[in-house]
Design a protein around this motif. Structure first.
Motif, PDB file in Angstrom:
ATOM      1  N   ALA A 188       0.821  -1.216   0.000  1.00  0.00           N
ATOM      2  CA  ALA A 188       0.000   0.000   0.000  1.00  0.00           C
ATOM      3  C   ALA A 188       0.854   1.265   0.000  1.00  0.00           C
ATOM      4  O   ALA A 188       1.981   1.265   0.486  1.00  0.00           O
ATOM      5  N   GLN A 189       0.278   2.321  -0.556  1.00  0.00           N
ATOM      6  CA  GLN A 189       0.950   3.615  -0.570  1.00  0.00           C
ATOM      7  C   GLN A 189       0.885   4.249   0.808  1.00  0.00           C
ATOM      8  O   GLN A 189       1.805   4.930   1.242  1.00  0.00           O
ATOM      9  N   LYS A 190      -0.234   4.004   1.483  1.00  0.00           N
ATOM     10  CA  LYS A 190      -0.460   4.624   2.783  1.00  0.00           C
ATOM     11  C   LYS A 190      -1.226   3.666   3.689  1.00  0.00           C
ATOM     12  O   LYS A 190      -2.088   2.921   3.208  1.00  0.00           O
ATOM     13  N   LEU A 191      -0.875   3.692   4.960  1.00  0.00           N
ATOM     14  CA  LEU A 191      -1.605   2.937   5.976  1.00  0.00           C
ATOM     15  C   LEU A 191      -1.992   3.928   7.065  1.00  0.00           C
ATOM     16  O   LEU A 191      -1.137   4.657   7.579  1.00  0.00           O
ATOM     17  N   VAL A 192      -3.283   3.979   7.368  1.00  0.00           N
ATOM     18  CA  VAL A 192      -3.769   4.958   8.336  1.00  0.00           C
ATOM     19  C   VAL A 192      -4.494   4.255   9.473  1.00  0.00           C
ATOM     20  O   VAL A 192      -5.426   3.476   9.230  1.00  0.00           O
ATOM     21  N   VAL A 216       5.519   0.023   3.267  1.00  0.00           N
ATOM     22  CA  VAL A 216       4.379   0.925   3.055  1.00  0.00           C
ATOM     23  C   VAL A 216       4.960   2.337   3.040  1.00  0.00           C
ATOM     24  O   VAL A 216       5.746   2.692   3.929  1.00  0.00           O
ATOM     25  N   LYS A 217       4.607   3.135   2.020  1.00  0.00           N
ATOM     26  CA  LYS A 217       5.285   4.428   1.833  1.00  0.00           C
ATOM     27  C   LYS A 217       5.106   5.354   3.042  1.00  0.00           C
ATOM     28  O   LYS A 217       6.073   5.897   3.555  1.00  0.00           O
ATOM     29  N   THR A 218       3.857   5.576   3.468  1.00  0.00           N
ATOM     30  CA  THR A 218       3.672   6.415   4.655  1.00  0.00           C
ATOM     31  C   THR A 218       2.662   5.773   5.600  1.00  0.00           C
ATOM     32  O   THR A 218       1.683   5.169   5.169  1.00  0.00           O
ATOM     33  N   VAL A 219       2.951   5.892   6.896  1.00  0.00           N
ATOM     34  CA  VAL A 219       2.100   5.286   7.921  1.00  0.00           C
ATOM     35  C   VAL A 219       1.705   6.383   8.917  1.00  0.00           C
ATOM     36  O   VAL A 219       2.563   7.149   9.364  1.00  0.00           O
ATOM     37  N   HIS A 220       0.415   6.449   9.222  1.00  0.00           N
ATOM     38  CA  HIS A 220      -0.082   7.529  10.080  1.00  0.00           C
ATOM     39  C   HIS A 220      -0.987   7.028  11.192  1.00  0.00           C
ATOM     40  O   HIS A 220      -1.726   6.060  10.998  1.00  0.00           O
ATOM     41  N   ILE A 221      -0.948   7.725  12.320  1.00  0.00           N
ATOM     42  CA  ILE A 221      -1.949   7.525  13.360  1.00  0.00           C
ATOM     43  C   ILE A 221      -2.754   8.826  13.407  1.00  0.00           C
ATOM     44  O   ILE A 221      -2.190   9.899  13.627  1.00  0.00           O
TER      45      ILE A 221
END
Ligand SMILES: Nc1ncnc2c1ncn2[C@@H]1O[C@H](COP(=O)(O)OP(=O)(O)O)[C@@H](O)[C@H]1O
Ligand SMILES: CC(=O)N[C@@H](CCC(=O)OP(=O)(O)O)C(=O)O
Length: 286
Positions: A197-201, A256-261
């Motif tokens: 995935a490109q992003k995981l939120v 995963v390119k960017t991971v956010h909380i």
């Protein structure tokens, strides 16, 4: 007129982000209290639909811990947690599966379908998507708690190709067909890693990772994976935030390119994160 020009500017501001994410996969872990509040639930779903309509492929992995707690309480059944994981006996497993793969999963699907967009709810058992094994916690047997050992992405990829939004309940299956209760954070990172995935939120019920949990302004906007162990050791990161941050680290390591909380209580937090310059919550990076 002014007001409409302002609105047009907002749309134009989103253009580079729409271009960047077009055709890319974004995995959203949806759970905790972001799921309990009906108004917030509606705005989260709206954000996901907007993402879909501008060509992004959202994949939802959901939790539902509070819903499971409610049903267990009604049944007068006690719930025990070890390291944030629910001790899951046979009866609890049946309830967990009923609540997550039934009630919670189908409610999310209904909300999306209500907006005229196609979604398909699956459990990790369908198409052997979440292949699991029993997870020991500190060497302890905590029942049917599973660890994802492999993700078969075939079913998810087929749904994405056919333009359905996949909605995944964190129930795993082993080689004998047994069901396993998987913490939704772990399920989400396994899916995001397998889909590249490109992003995981991760949507949760705090502003992000805080330096001081009692001070919401102490948010750490960018958290390097190098600092995570230190923060856990000195108690800055504790409780339910430990597995979440560990999942973020795993996500980054899996590519995963960017991971956010993100704070799921903030209206349209997903749109703010993806389509504006204003990053919200905590971004976990190399
Ligand atoms: N440093 C920290 N920053 C933010 N929250 C923290 C921190 N340390 C511990 N927490 C706790 O972790 C909780 C989030 O984890 P959890 O309740 O398991 O989330 P969810 O139900 O969304 O999966 C917060 O509500 C907060 O009480
Ligand atoms: C093993 C384990 O603990 N599984 C979780 C699965 C649901 C979940 O993770 O829900 P949230 O994301 O809402 O917390 C549970 O039984 O509560």
């Amino acid at each position: 007129m002014e007001m409409y020009i302002e609105k047009a500017k907002v749309l134009v501001e989103a253009l580079p982000y729409i271009k960047e994410f077009y055709g890319k996969t974004v995995v959203i872990k949806y759970g905790g209290s972001a799921m309990v509040d009906e108004m917030i639930k509606e705005t989260v779903i709206q954000d996901i639909i907007l993402m879909k309509l501008v060509g992004i492929n959202p994949v939802i992995v959901h939790g539902g811990g509070p819903d499971i707690n409610k049903i267990l309480k009604q049944m007068d059944k006690k719930s025990e947690f070890v390291n944030g994981l629910r001790v899951t006996d046979q009866e609890t497993m049946e309830i967990v599966e009923m609540v997550l793969a039934g009630k919670v999963n189908k409610s999310i699907v209904s909300h999306i379908q209500n907006q005229g967009i196609n979604a398909v709810g699956i459990s990790g058992k369908d198409g052997a998507t979440l292949q699991a094994e029993k997870k020991l916690v500190n060497g302890m047997d905590v029942g049917f708690v599973g660890e994802v050992v492999n993700v078969n992405t075939e079913l998810i990829s087929t749904l994405i190709q056919k333009d359905f939004i996949p909605v995944i309940a964190p129930i795993g299956i082993d080689k004998e067909g047994n069901s396993y209760n998987i913490n939704a954070d772990y399920a989400a990172v396994a899916v995001a890693g397998a889909l590249k995935a490109q992003k995981l939120v991760f949507l949760t019920d705090v502003e992000g990772v805080l330096k001081d949990v009692s001070d919401s302004s102490s948010i750490i906007s960018r958290l390097s994976i190098k600092d995570v162990d230190e923060y856990i050791k000195n108690g800055i990161i504790s409780g339910g935030m430990i597995p979440k941050v560990e999942c973020c680290v795993e996500g980054v390591k899996k590519g995963v390119k960017t991971v956010h909380i993100l704070d799921g209580r903030v209206e349209h937090c997903l749109l703010l994160e993806i389509f504006t310059q204003k990053g919200v919550g905590t971004m976990i990076e190399e």
